[in-house]
Motif scaffolding. Structure first.
Motif, PDB file in Angstrom:
ATOM      1  N   GLU A 264       0.846  -1.204   0.000  1.00 36.66           N
ATOM      2  CA  GLU A 264       0.000   0.000   0.000  1.00 36.66           C
ATOM      3  C   GLU A 264       0.877   1.249   0.000  1.00 36.66           C
ATOM      4  O   GLU A 264       0.560   2.239  -0.654  1.00 36.66           O
ATOM      5  CB  GLU A 264      -1.036  -0.022   1.140  1.00 36.66           C
ATOM      6  N   ALA A 265       2.047   1.149   0.709  1.00 34.43           N
ATOM      7  CA  ALA A 265       2.962   2.284   0.728  1.00 34.43           C
ATOM      8  C   ALA A 265       3.540   2.505  -0.664  1.00 34.43           C
ATOM      9  O   ALA A 265       3.717   3.627  -1.120  1.00 34.43           O
ATOM     10  CB  ALA A 265       4.072   2.050   1.721  1.00 34.43           C
ATOM     11  N   ALA A 266       3.816   1.416  -1.348  1.00 32.78           N
ATOM     12  CA  ALA A 266       4.407   1.519  -2.678  1.00 32.78           C
ATOM     13  C   ALA A 266       3.470   2.216  -3.665  1.00 32.78           C
ATOM     14  O   ALA A 266       3.900   2.727  -4.688  1.00 32.78           O
ATOM     15  CB  ALA A 266       4.767   0.134  -3.188  1.00 32.78           C
ATOM     16  N   GLU A 267       2.190   2.243  -3.307  1.00 32.17           N
ATOM     17  CA  GLU A 267       1.225   2.890  -4.203  1.00 32.17           C
ATOM     18  C   GLU A 267       1.178   4.406  -4.003  1.00 32.17           C
ATOM     19  O   GLU A 267       0.539   5.115  -4.771  1.00 32.17           O
ATOM     20  CB  GLU A 267      -0.188   2.315  -3.961  1.00 32.17           C
ATOM     21  N   ALA A 268       1.832   4.890  -2.928  1.00 36.72           N
ATOM     22  CA  ALA A 268       1.756   6.318  -2.624  1.00 36.72           C
ATOM     23  C   ALA A 268       2.232   7.155  -3.809  1.00 36.72           C
ATOM     24  O   ALA A 268       3.104   6.739  -4.562  1.00 36.72           O
ATOM     25  CB  ALA A 268       2.613   6.616  -1.402  1.00 36.72           C
ATOM     26  N   SER A 269       1.615   8.323  -3.960  1.00 38.07           N
ATOM     27  CA  SER A 269       2.063   9.200  -5.052  1.00 38.07           C
ATOM     28  C   SER A 269       2.661  10.465  -4.443  1.00 38.07           C
ATOM     29  O   SER A 269       2.526  10.712  -3.236  1.00 38.07           O
ATOM     30  CB  SER A 269       0.880   9.540  -5.960  1.00 38.07           C
ATOM     31  N   PHE A 270       3.312  11.271  -5.272  1.00 31.12           N
ATOM     32  CA  PHE A 270       3.941  12.480  -4.767  1.00 31.12           C
ATOM     33  C   PHE A 270       2.912  13.431  -4.152  1.00 31.12           C
ATOM     34  O   PHE A 270       3.193  14.127  -3.190  1.00 31.12           O
ATOM     35  CB  PHE A 270       4.728  13.179  -5.881  1.00 31.12           C
ATOM     36  N   SER A 271       1.699  13.423  -4.719  1.00 28.36           N
ATOM     37  CA  SER A 271       0.704  14.365  -4.198  1.00 28.36           C
ATOM     38  C   SER A 271       0.200  13.963  -2.807  1.00 28.36           C
ATOM     39  O   SER A 271      -0.405  14.758  -2.107  1.00 28.36           O
ATOM     40  CB  SER A 271      -0.458  14.520  -5.183  1.00 28.36           C
ATOM     41  N   ASP A 272       0.481  12.718  -2.402  1.00 31.30           N
ATOM     42  CA  ASP A 272       0.053  12.288  -1.053  1.00 31.30           C
ATOM     43  C   ASP A 272       1.048  12.700   0.038  1.00 31.30           C
ATOM     44  O   ASP A 272       0.802  12.481   1.211  1.00 31.30           O
ATOM     45  CB  ASP A 272      -0.047  10.740  -0.979  1.00 31.30           C
ATOM     46  N   LEU A 273       2.201  13.206  -0.368  1.00 28.55           N
ATOM     47  CA  LEU A 273       3.266  13.383   0.616  1.00 28.55           C
ATOM     48  C   LEU A 273       3.200  14.715   1.379  1.00 28.55           C
ATOM     49  O   LEU A 273       3.959  14.927   2.309  1.00 28.55           O
ATOM     50  CB  LEU A 273       4.647  13.250  -0.058  1.00 28.55           C
ATOM     51  N   GLY A 274       2.321  15.603   0.955  1.00 29.60           N
ATOM     52  CA  GLY A 274       2.173  16.879   1.660  1.00 29.60           C
ATOM     53  C   GLY A 274       3.089  17.973   1.142  1.00 29.60           C
ATOM     54  O   GLY A 274       3.364  18.943   1.847  1.00 29.60           O
ATOM     55  N   LEU A 275       3.576  17.805  -0.077  1.00 27.93           N
ATOM     56  CA  LEU A 275       4.475  18.801  -0.658  1.00 27.93           C
ATOM     57  C   LEU A 275       3.701  19.951  -1.285  1.00 27.93           C
ATOM     58  O   LEU A 275       2.529  19.798  -1.645  1.00 27.93           O
ATOM     59  CB  LEU A 275       5.345  18.146  -1.742  1.00 27.93           C
ATOM     60  N   ASP A 276       4.371  21.085  -1.444  1.00 31.72           N
ATOM     61  CA  ASP A 276       3.766  22.227  -2.126  1.00 31.72           C
ATOM     62  C   ASP A 276       3.342  21.787  -3.543  1.00 31.72           C
ATOM     63  O   ASP A 276       4.099  21.098  -4.232  1.00 31.72           O
ATOM     64  CB  ASP A 276       4.816  23.349  -2.213  1.00 31.72           C
ATOM     65  N   PRO A 277       2.136  22.176  -3.971  1.00 30.73           N
ATOM     66  CA  PRO A 277       1.647  21.710  -5.279  1.00 30.73           C
ATOM     67  C   PRO A 277       2.560  22.085  -6.454  1.00 30.73           C
ATOM     68  O   PRO A 277       2.654  21.351  -7.433  1.00 30.73           O
ATOM     69  CB  PRO A 277       0.290  22.417  -5.432  1.00 30.73           C
ATOM     70  N   ARG A 278       3.285  23.205  -6.322  1.00 32.75           N
ATOM     71  CA  ARG A 278       4.189  23.592  -7.411  1.00 32.75           C
ATOM     72  C   ARG A 278       5.341  22.586  -7.558  1.00 32.75           C
ATOM     73  O   ARG A 278       5.853  22.347  -8.643  1.00 32.75           O
ATOM     74  CB  ARG A 278       4.758  25.003  -7.160  1.00 32.75           C
ATOM     75  N   LEU A 279       5.701  22.009  -6.437  1.00 32.43           N
ATOM     76  CA  LEU A 279       6.769  20.998  -6.483  1.00 32.43           C
ATOM     77  C   LEU A 279       6.228  19.704  -7.074  1.00 32.43           C
ATOM     78  O   LEU A 279       6.900  19.032  -7.854  1.00 32.43           O
ATOM     79  CB  LEU A 279       7.342  20.751  -5.085  1.00 32.43           C
ATOM     80  N   VAL A 280       5.012  19.383  -6.701  1.00 30.72           N
ATOM     81  CA  VAL A 280       4.393  18.157  -7.234  1.00 30.72           C
ATOM     82  C   VAL A 280       4.283  18.272  -8.758  1.00 30.72           C
ATOM     83  O   VAL A 280       4.548  17.327  -9.500  1.00 30.72           O
ATOM     84  CB  VAL A 280       3.004  17.924  -6.592  1.00 30.72           C
ATOM     85  N   GLN A 281       3.970  19.492  -9.204  1.00 37.24           N
ATOM     86  CA  GLN A 281       3.866  19.733 -10.645  1.00 37.24           C
ATOM     87  C   GLN A 281       5.236  19.540 -11.326  1.00 37.24           C
ATOM     88  O   GLN A 281       5.343  18.909 -12.379  1.00 37.24           O
ATOM     89  CB  GLN A 281       3.383  21.165 -10.850  1.00 37.24           C
ATOM     90  N   ALA A 282       6.273  20.057 -10.678  1.00 37.19           N
ATOM     91  CA  ALA A 282       7.623  19.926 -11.256  1.00 37.19           C
ATOM     92  C   ALA A 282       8.057  18.469 -11.302  1.00 37.19           C
ATOM     93  O   ALA A 282       8.726  18.028 -12.245  1.00 37.19           O
ATOM     94  CB  ALA A 282       8.613  20.749 -10.431  1.00 37.19           C
ATOM     95  N   VAL A 283       7.676  17.724 -10.286  1.00 35.60           N
ATOM     96  CA  VAL A 283       8.008  16.303 -10.242  1.00 35.60           C
ATOM     97  C   VAL A 283       7.305  15.583 -11.407  1.00 35.60           C
ATOM     98  O   VAL A 283       7.914  14.778 -12.116  1.00 35.60           O
ATOM     99  CB  VAL A 283       7.596  15.692  -8.883  1.00 35.60           C
ATOM    100  N   ALA A 284       6.028  15.936 -11.593  1.00 37.61           N
ATOM    101  CA  ALA A 284       5.269  15.310 -12.682  1.00 37.61           C
ATOM    102  C   ALA A 284       5.901  15.660 -14.025  1.00 37.61           C
ATOM    103  O   ALA A 284       5.977  14.823 -14.936  1.00 37.61           O
ATOM    104  CB  ALA A 284       3.822  15.771 -12.636  1.00 37.61           C
ATOM    105  N   ASP A 285       6.400  16.876 -14.106  1.00 41.46           N
ATOM    106  CA  ASP A 285       7.027  17.340 -15.336  1.00 41.46           C
ATOM    107  C   ASP A 285       8.270  16.514 -15.684  1.00 41.46           C
ATOM    108  O   ASP A 285       8.674  16.431 -16.830  1.00 41.46           O
ATOM    109  CB  ASP A 285       7.442  18.803 -15.125  1.00 41.46           C
TER     110      ASP A 285
END
Ligand code: AMP
Length: 609
Positions: free
Chosen positions: A24-45
């Motif tokens: 279940e942990a392995a399914e976690a995504s970056f957006s679940d980690l509590g990071l600033d959304p701009r960072l999540v966007q950069a990660v997705a990029d």
């Protein structure tokens, strides 16, 4: 070094031993980690699908303000694991307080790593570039430039400990740590072995109390304990001792070939001229001259390669690695001098201690002389390192042209291949004791103990359940090339090597100047600057660049792969028996790992008794 403060006996850090089994942990995504959304966007990029293990574990802890000591290797995603929560924290602060201050100091052992971390921050901050400014300090920048970079109080400073302390201690106190919130020690175990002891000790006293400290280390050695004592003082960091499913060297097919000194060149020639390795390759050699000897030798045959060593300007080194990662070059010849000259001695002691090999040397005596050796290394470019830290991408094969002098160095070297779940190959040339110093032009001092080191490496790998198998080239095929090899080797004289070294340095210094100018403003301009040009200091023999048909195996390249050819040791022992390890390892040598093996055009025939 005098480490004054140590953790007391009760100061045992909390250990969070984890495996990757929790699905279940392995399914976690970056957006679940509590990071600033701009960072999540950069990660997705950057097309990161999901966080790696170290990211899943370390990011929430770091966001929560906890001190973390994390066992993580290059390739595990450790940079993002500390950069993302730090950037997130900075963005959070900036939302209410826009005052400029240096919030984060990231200490790394090499300039190459500083550059890598800097670039990673640029990428992660792509959607909040106005709010986060990072600078990297290197001693290639003048003090004035460093001061001016620091004068605007960048949010993040990336530096080696030496540069950081220099700027803190500077008359003008260019680097102010008074508002520091985050301190990172990346590749912590290397920081001390690179001779930064004093700088780190000074820095530890300059860092204000309560700074959140994150350490990333490939190993949890004594060195790391020292750093723990210095930087966590009496607090307990959360220890993340993560079991990576794809550990260093996990998917690597490990092979060795015993050969004579000049035969290393012969085999390297055959491997590359007949393209027996599919993909990119790092060739490790013992010293700088050796880089040029091999490059000039390859040049004779029209095989292009580029060089990495501590003598080359840092911009060129960084550019070489970048371009190698962009698949511009296939072959890097790297000298591993720091390992050979410095912490190698210490690594040897560690290896010996680990192997419980008492006859190998007097460990206590070795320990006493350790600091001296480290200091010797630090006269060189102590900010250079190849076998650790640098993120080489898609390396199909590592060739230990010269075997390292310790088992841990071997592990680091082979860890450059088979990253991110891929397979890779590591081939080591080993000089048997009776062949040492038998061919003076190509001899190298580190080879004296090759067989002993190999035994040690084998023991260490065996503990990890890994086997290093003998690999034998077909005598028939190899001998056909010997004449050409000798011809080419003769042209690579000492004078040619000296000239090549000077010429390369001169050329690279010029390129480095250009690179410096264009580095930030115009990265595409740099692309035409290549580092794999011919040095042409050795006598050119045009005929060597082509392989005449009569030299090719009758069946073309496939001749080498024919099951019928079979593989025999390069040199047969007088008693006609193969060498000690052959029988054991030769049995079914490639059976299971041939698929995906970059040496896949080789097929070893099962050795039958
Ligand atoms: P590091 O261990 O920080 O040196 O990272 C090794 C490489 O993995 C870098 O090239 C990163 O860009 C890449 N990387 C880091 N995190 C991820 C992720 N979650 N998914 C895919 N690649 C990643």
């Amino acid at each position: 070094m005098a480490m004054k403060r140590k953790l007391d006996q009760n100061d045992v850090p909390t250990s969070v031993a984890e495996t990757d089994k929790q699905s279940e942990a392995a399914e976690a995504s970056f957006s679940d980690l509590g990071l600033d959304p701009r960072l999540v966007q950069a990660v997705a990029d950057q097309s990161f699908q999901k966080p790696t293990l170290v990211q899943r574990k370390a990011i929430p802890l770091a966001l929560n303000g906890q001190d973390v000591l994390c066992k993580a290797k290059t390739g595990s995603g450790k940079t993002a694991a500390y950069v993302l929560p730090i950037l997130s924290g900075i963005l959070k602060r900036k939302a209410t307080d826009s005052a400029a201050c240096t919030s984060a100091l990231i200490l790394v052992p090499t300039r190459e790593l500083a550059d890598q971390v800097f670039k990673a921050i640029e990428r992660f901050a792509a959607f909040c570039a106005k709010d986060v400014r990072a600078v990297k300090l290197t001693d290639k920048l003048s003090d004035a430039v460093q001061r001016s970079l620091l004068s605007t109080s960048p949010d993040v400073v990336i530096s080696t400990p030496a540069r950081a302390w220099h700027n803190v201690n500077d008359n003008s106190s260019a680097l102010s740590l008074s508002k520091l919130s985050y301190l990172v020690l990346d590749e912590a175990d290397l920081l001390l072995s690179y001779g930064y002891d004093q700088d780190l000790e000074h820095l530890s006293f300059s860092v204000p109390k309560g700074v959140q400290t994150i350490m990333m280390s490939a190993t949890l050695t004594e060195e790391v304990d020292k750093l723990k004592g210095l930087f966590y003082r009496n607090q307990n960091p959360t220890l993340l001792d993560l079991e990576e499913p794809e550990g260093e060297g996990e998917g690597v097919t490990q092979l060795y070939t015993k050969c004579a000194e000049d035969e290393k060149f012969l085999l390297a020639y055959i491997i590359f001229k007949l393209q027996l390795i599919k993909g990119k390759c790092i060739i490790f050699v013992a010293d700088i001259d050796r880089c040029y000897r091999l490059k000039l030798f390859f040049e004779q045959f029209g095989i292009r390669s580029c060089i990495l060593n501590s003598e080359l300007p840092v911009n060129s080194r960084i550019h070489v690695v970048e371009e190698f990662n962009r698949n511009v070059y296939d072959i890097i010849i790297a000298s591993d001098e720091n390992e050979v000259l410095g912490n190698e001695e210490q690594a040897q002691e560690e290896d010996e201690a680990e192997a419980g090999d008492e006859e190998e040397g007097d460990a206590a005596e070795g320990k006493q002389s350790r600091p001296k050796k480290k200091r010797k290394m630090s006269k060189r470019d102590r900010e250079y390192g190849v076998s650790r830290g640098i993120d080489f991408k898609n390396v199909a094969a590592v060739i230990n042209f010269d075997l390292p002098t310790s088992a841990s160095s071997y592990t680091h070297r082979i860890g450059r291949t088979a990253r991110a779940g891929r397979t890779g190959m590591a081939l080591s040339f080993v000089i048997p004791q009776d062949q040492y110093r038998k061919h003076m032009p190509t001899t190298v001092q580190t080879a004296e103990k090759d067989e002993k080191i190999l035994a040690r490496i084998m023991r260490q790998q065996a503990k990890k359940g890994k086997e290093i198998k003998p690999y034998n080239f077909s005598t028939k095929q190899v001998e056909a090339f010997r004449y050409r090899m000798n011809d080419a080797l003769r042209a690579v004289t000492k004078v040619a090597i000296r000239e090549a070294r000077t010429r390369e340095l001169r050329q690279e210094l010029l390129k480095s100047e250009k690179l410096k100018r264009y580095f930030e403003e115009n990265p595409t301009e740099m692309n035409h600057l290549r580092h794999d040009g011919e040095l042409r200091t050795a006598r050119q023999q045009a005929h060597l660049k082509h392989i005449p048909d009569y030299l090719l195996p009758k069946e073309g390249k496939q001749g080498l792969t024919s099951e019928d050819v079979g593989f025999v040791p390069l040199r047969k022992h007088k008693d006609g028996k193969s060498r000690r390890h052959h029988k054991k390892g030769g049995k079914g040598a490639f059976k299971s790992s041939r698929k995906g093996d970059p040496l896949k055009t080789f097929k070893a025939r099962r050795k039958t008794k």
